[in-house]
Design a protein around this motif. Sequence first.
Motif, PDB file in Angstrom:
ATOM      1  N   ASP A   1       0.831  -1.191   0.000  1.00  0.00           N
ATOM      2  CA  ASP A   1       0.000   0.000   0.000  1.00  0.00           C
ATOM      3  C   ASP A   1       0.874   1.253   0.000  1.00  0.00           C
ATOM      4  O   ASP A   1       2.088   1.184   0.142  1.00  0.00           O
ATOM      5  CB  ASP A   1      -0.916  -0.007   1.227  1.00  0.00           C
ATOM      6  CG  ASP A   1      -1.951  -1.121   1.177  1.00  0.00           C
ATOM      7  OD1 ASP A   1      -2.294  -1.543   0.065  1.00  0.00           O
ATOM      8  OD2 ASP A   1      -2.381  -1.575   2.248  1.00  0.00           O
TER       9      ASP A   1
ATOM     10  N   SER B   1      -9.334   3.114   3.768  1.00  0.00           N
ATOM     11  CA  SER B   1      -7.994   2.587   4.057  1.00  0.00           C
ATOM     12  C   SER B   1      -7.762   2.497   5.555  1.00  0.00           C
ATOM     13  O   SER B   1      -7.226   1.499   6.051  1.00  0.00           O
ATOM     14  CB  SER B   1      -6.923   3.487   3.424  1.00  0.00           C
ATOM     15  OG  SER B   1      -7.050   3.534   2.029  1.00  0.00           O
TER      16      SER B   1
ATOM     17  N   ILE C   1      -4.824   2.446   0.613  1.00  0.00           N
ATOM     18  CA  ILE C   1      -4.984   1.268  -0.238  1.00  0.00           C
ATOM     19  C   ILE C   1      -4.467   1.536  -1.641  1.00  0.00           C
ATOM     20  O   ILE C   1      -4.787   2.559  -2.252  1.00  0.00           O
ATOM     21  CB  ILE C   1      -6.473   0.865  -0.323  1.00  0.00           C
ATOM     22  CG1 ILE C   1      -7.010   0.417   1.030  1.00  0.00           C
ATOM     23  CG2 ILE C   1      -6.679  -0.225  -1.362  1.00  0.00           C
ATOM     24  CD1 ILE C   1      -8.521   0.237   1.047  1.00  0.00           C
TER      25      ILE C   1
END
Length: 230
Positions: free
Chosen positions: A117, A223, A178
């Motif tokens: 990520d 996220s 993400i």
Amino acid sequence: MLWVPNFLTISNAFFGCIALIFIKDLQLEYITICIGAALICDLFDGYLARKLKVNGDLGIQLDSLADMISFGLLPGALMAKIGSSLSSPIFFLGFFITLGSLYRLARFNISKTISDDFVGLPTPANTLMILGMAWGVNEFEIFQDQENQNSIWSIFSIAFSLIIIMSVYVMNSSLHVISLKSRPTDWKSMTLRLSFVIISIVLLIIFKMAAFTFIIPLLVLFSAIERKLY
């Protein structure tokens, strides 16, 4: 073929430069096309560099320098133009986004962290958020009917300042964002990401390009939820 990745990286910078020309008259259609082209170049230059095994130091430096133009200088100038078009006396603060992008890209160049990520909001995603704001102000005439628009304490100037602070902070924070290129291994994360995609599509249908004003903060929120729960 070994020259293709660097050519794409330089093309990224080229489209960013061209987009700057259209900021003066806030020609959002052309700015959007240029940003889209820069994003495509940015997406494929690294991919092709890895495939062709030419991902060296020159390519890394070129990538950050190109990003500084297309996703650093450009969103800062666009933000400043949004403020100027609505007569905000603090329109110049839009360039703080450029400075925040500069700091992020410099940190990225010396970072040795390896992760699927992103750490902090990537500059291309931040640029899409600023572009979405520009479309929202233009298409939906947000803030355009406010009184005392040229006051530092107007609703727009306060919102303008808060968005800049949020943008600079999230880009340079330790938040894990993400990457849609990474594949979750459990069904909970998969469900969460699918929910984000569905919501994003709905927002795009309703608000079109202005939807990125909401989609990018939602990406950060989803996220954080995934990181916390799963």
